[in-house]
Design a protein around this motif. Structure first.
Motif, mmCIF file in Angstrom:
data_model
loop_
_atom_site.group_PDB
_atom_site.id
_atom_site.type_symbol
_atom_site.label_atom_id
_atom_site.label_comp_id
_atom_site.label_asym_id
_atom_site.label_seq_id
_atom_site.Cartn_x
_atom_site.Cartn_y
_atom_site.Cartn_z
ATOM 1 N N UNK A 223 -1.269 26.770 -9.912
ATOM 2 C CA UNK A 223 -1.918 26.651 -8.602
ATOM 3 C C UNK A 223 -2.060 25.182 -8.198
ATOM 4 N N UNK A 224 -2.292 24.303 -9.174
ATOM 5 C CA UNK A 224 -2.397 22.869 -8.882
ATOM 6 C C UNK A 224 -1.104 22.345 -8.270
ATOM 7 N N UNK A 225 0.026 22.783 -8.839
ATOM 8 C CA UNK A 225 1.320 22.346 -8.290
ATOM 9 C C UNK A 225 1.544 22.919 -6.892
ATOM 10 N N UNK A 226 1.130 24.141 -6.666
ATOM 11 C CA UNK A 226 1.287 24.747 -5.338
ATOM 12 C C UNK A 226 0.457 23.982 -4.304
ATOM 13 N N UNK A 227 -0.794 23.681 -4.642
ATOM 14 C CA UNK A 227 -1.672 22.955 -3.718
ATOM 15 C C UNK A 227 -1.103 21.565 -3.424
ATOM 16 N N UNK A 228 -0.650 20.872 -4.481
ATOM 17 C CA UNK A 228 -0.075 19.540 -4.292
ATOM 18 C C UNK A 228 1.167 19.601 -3.400
ATOM 19 N N UNK A 229 1.966 20.656 -3.579
ATOM 20 C CA UNK A 229 3.172 20.817 -2.757
ATOM 21 C C UNK A 229 2.810 21.060 -1.297
ATOM 22 N N UNK A 230 1.754 21.844 -1.061
ATOM 23 C CA UNK A 230 1.318 22.100 0.318
ATOM 24 C C UNK A 230 0.850 20.810 0.988
ATOM 25 N N UNK A 231 0.132 19.975 0.213
ATOM 26 C CA UNK A 231 -0.315 18.685 0.750
ATOM 27 C C UNK A 231 0.899 17.812 1.087
ATOM 28 N N UNK A 232 1.846 17.753 0.155
ATOM 29 C CA UNK A 232 3.055 16.946 0.378
ATOM 30 C C UNK A 232 3.878 17.487 1.543
ATOM 31 N N UNK A 233 3.865 18.816 1.718
ATOM 32 C CA UNK A 233 4.715 19.420 2.750
ATOM 33 C C UNK A 233 4.321 18.972 4.149
ATOM 34 N N UNK A 234 3.024 18.660 4.357
ATOM 35 C CA UNK A 234 2.612 18.193 5.681
ATOM 36 C C UNK A 234 3.277 16.863 6.005
ATOM 37 N N UNK A 235 3.270 15.947 5.031
ATOM 38 C CA UNK A 235 3.937 14.657 5.232
ATOM 39 C C UNK A 235 5.450 14.833 5.300
ATOM 40 N N UNK A 236 5.987 15.757 4.487
ATOM 41 C CA UNK A 236 7.435 15.986 4.475
ATOM 42 C C UNK A 236 7.937 16.444 5.838
ATOM 43 N N UNK A 237 7.175 17.316 6.507
ATOM 44 C CA UNK A 237 7.578 17.783 7.830
ATOM 45 C C UNK A 237 7.541 16.649 8.861
ATOM 46 N N UNK A 238 6.582 15.753 8.703
ATOM 47 C CA UNK A 238 6.515 14.602 9.607
ATOM 48 C C UNK A 238 7.729 13.689 9.394
ATOM 49 N N UNK A 239 8.108 13.465 8.134
ATOM 50 C CA UNK A 239 9.317 12.695 7.840
ATOM 51 C C UNK A 239 10.553 13.386 8.398
ATOM 52 N N UNK A 240 10.586 14.715 8.288
ATOM 53 C CA UNK A 240 11.739 15.477 8.776
ATOM 54 C C UNK A 240 11.909 15.311 10.282
ATOM 55 N N UNK A 241 10.794 15.341 11.035
ATOM 56 C CA UNK A 241 10.900 15.165 12.488
ATOM 57 C C UNK A 241 11.343 13.747 12.832
ATOM 58 N N UNK A 242 10.780 12.762 12.172
ATOM 59 C CA UNK A 242 11.179 11.382 12.445
ATOM 60 C C UNK A 242 12.664 11.168 12.139
ATOM 61 N N UNK A 243 13.125 11.670 10.992
ATOM 62 C CA UNK A 243 14.527 11.490 10.599
ATOM 63 C C UNK A 243 15.468 12.220 11.537
ATOM 64 N N UNK A 244 15.011 13.322 12.110
ATOM 65 C CA UNK A 244 15.804 14.085 13.065
ATOM 66 C C UNK A 244 15.886 13.364 14.408
ATOM 67 N N UNK A 245 14.739 12.804 14.862
ATOM 68 C CA UNK A 245 14.690 12.129 16.158
ATOM 69 C C UNK A 245 15.244 10.715 16.102
ATOM 70 N N UNK A 246 15.085 10.041 14.943
ATOM 71 C CA UNK A 246 15.527 8.649 14.779
ATOM 72 C C UNK A 246 16.457 8.552 13.568
ATOM 73 N N UNK A 247 17.723 8.933 13.716
ATOM 74 C CA UNK A 247 18.644 8.916 12.576
ATOM 75 C C UNK A 247 19.135 7.503 12.259
ATOM 76 N N UNK A 248 18.216 6.670 11.744
ATOM 77 C CA UNK A 248 18.495 5.262 11.494
ATOM 78 C C UNK A 248 18.109 4.898 10.069
ATOM 79 N N UNK A 249 18.707 3.811 9.566
ATOM 80 C CA UNK A 249 18.390 3.346 8.214
ATOM 81 C C UNK A 249 17.010 2.710 8.196
#
Length: 465
Positions: A63-89
């Motif tokens: 459960x600890x790993x699941x909770x940590x993954x859920x926390x990380x997933x919020x930031x991961x989705x934000x990175x995904x949108x930025x990388x999609x909108x701004x495909x730059x190095x």
């Protein structure tokens, strides 16, 4: 122009896209997932599920790993949108320049330098330790004076293995993105195969009674465990550094970032289930819990295989991070905040050769000559700073009419989810020690001196109308 206006100047996305056209766009979603898994899954998968279960979570480490993954997933989705909108190095550094302005961009870039380079330097010393243990099984050993950081009082002057492994990775990456990613992908597959082999062997030695009690430390223990294993997921953000070299970034970047998190979560959970099923959690507070569990099951032959898996884990992590570091330094050089030669792309290889060489020199010398035990926590604070600003940046990104993201990934439940991500990142920052914060403030002070004495004067924004 006032100092405030100069620091808050925003970069033009069109200039970034034009500069980054010199890269070859060869990477697909599978390459990105392999890069991400390579960065995230290291030796921690053979250690954390056991040690955290023993002291904090018990079998509820799952459960600890699941909770940590859920926390990380919020930031991961934000990175995904930025990388999609701004495909730059440049990952969060470039995102910050476009959305917040040059001052914030520099702060994020300086934080990421800390994350990427220090992480690789620390892991190179860990690789050296595993390599020495591995060759000791064949009766071989590295001379003592070449087997540690510069410490004449203990007879060590240079860690030759830590130095050489970084240069091996440099030579691999210098062959081009396509070739190096094929080799990296193969190593990631072998690493995952070793983890799966442990699962297949270990499943026959599971005793369901070992899972009782499931949460001996209660809910508090589960959340404490989550705060500790959270850092096991760090590294997925390095995928966003590859955005300029990806085919169809609006589709492949989100798949790569989110896919990385899904694969890593699944592997962590499965290892946790099997490990706590093989051995009572109270016995797992050892330095090598997976190898320990296999020894109790009289599967000593597998210890060597685990060592190979650990070395592959560290190797692929270093590949991903050195790759990301070179793109970050290239991006800062491209903008004039570092010397311009670091922002050049080799027209023959389509690689930022100068920045990659510079990164390799710094990392190889740092890992081979300095003791990094007290500095590795700085990796976490640098990462969380980037997470915080990228998450907060989704709100001004959506308001930018000049940055369309038609057909690309968008964070669901906007603006609630980005705000939740910011708050979670701030909470994790508060969990870091005062010593870590002090060292980070020293690093930040150095960055401020460099920016105001060099970067702000040589910025490419000075030449734009």
């Amino acid at each position: 122009m006032s100092l405030r206006e100069r620091v808050t100047r925003k970069e033009d996305l069109a200039r970034y896209l034009d500069q980054d056209q010199k890269f070859d766009k060869t990477l697909g979603s599978s390459d990105l997932i392999a890069m991400g898994v390579g960065a995230v899954i290291g030796t921690g998968i053979f250690i954390l599920p056991g040690t955290v279960a023993a002291v904090h979570s018990g079998p509820a480490i799952v459960l600890s790993f699941v909770i940590a993954a859920l926390v990380c997933s919020t930031a991961a989705m934000c990175y995904a949108e930025f990388s999609s909108a701004l495909p730059i190095a440049g990952s969060a550094y470039s995102f910050g320049n476009v959305i917040f302005g040059e001052g914030v961009g520099w702060f994020l870039g300086w934080s990421l330098i800390l994350e990427y380079m220090l992480a690789v330097a620390a892991v190179s010393t860990g690789f050296a330790s595993y390599f020495n243990s591995f060759i000791a099984g064949f009766g071989l050993q590295i001379p003592h004076f070449l087997n540690g950081p510069f410490d004449p009082s203990h007879g060590t002057y240079f860690n030759i293995v830590a130095f050489l492994i970084v240069w091996v990775i440099y030579l691999l990456l210098s062959r081009g993105v396509s070739t190096s990613m094929k080799i990296n992908n193969l190593m990631v597959v072998i690493k995952i195969a070793i983890i799966i082999l442990f699962l297949l062997v270990g499943i026959f030695y599971i005793k369901p009674t070992n899972w009782t009690p499931f949460a001996p430390f209660g809910t508090k223990g589960v959340f404490t465990g989550a705060s500790l294993v959270f850092f096991a997921y760090l590294g997925f953000d390095s995928v966003s550094a590859a955005a300029a070299e990806v085919k169809q970034p609006e589709k492949n970047m989100p798949r790569g970032i989110i896919g990385t998190l899904v694969v890593c979560t699944l592997l962590y959970i499965l290892v946790s289930v099997v490990l706590t099923g093989m051995v009572k959690y109270t016995k797992l507070n050892v330095g090598n819990p997976v190898a320990f569990a296999l020894q109790l099951a009289h599967q000593n032959w597998f210890a060597g295989v685990i060592s190979i898996g650990a070395m592959l884990g560290m190797f692929t992590m270093m590949v991903s991070m050195i790759y990301s570091s070179s793109r970050l330094i290239y991006s800062i050089g491209r903008d004039g905040l570092f010397p311009a030669f670091l922002g050049k792309i080799n027209e023959k290889t389509h690689m930022p050769s100068h920045s990659m060489l510079g990164v390799t020199i710094i990392i190889s010398l740092t890992g081979s000559m300095l003791s990094l035990d007290q500095l590795t926590n700085l990796v976490n604070i640098g990462t969380l700073m980037a997470f915080t600003f990228v998450s907060a940046g989704i709100i001004p990104l959506r308001r930018r009419k000049d940055i369309p993201n038609e057909g690309g990934f968008k964070v669901p439940f906007y603006p609630v989810l980005p705000i939740i991500s910011v708050l979670l990142c701030i909470f994790m920052l508060t969990q870091l020690s005062g010593e870590t914060w002090l060292m980070f403030l020293v690093w930040l002070a150095i960055g401020i001196v460099i920016y105001f004495s060099y970067g702000i004067k040589h910025s490419q924004l000075n030449h734009q109308k």
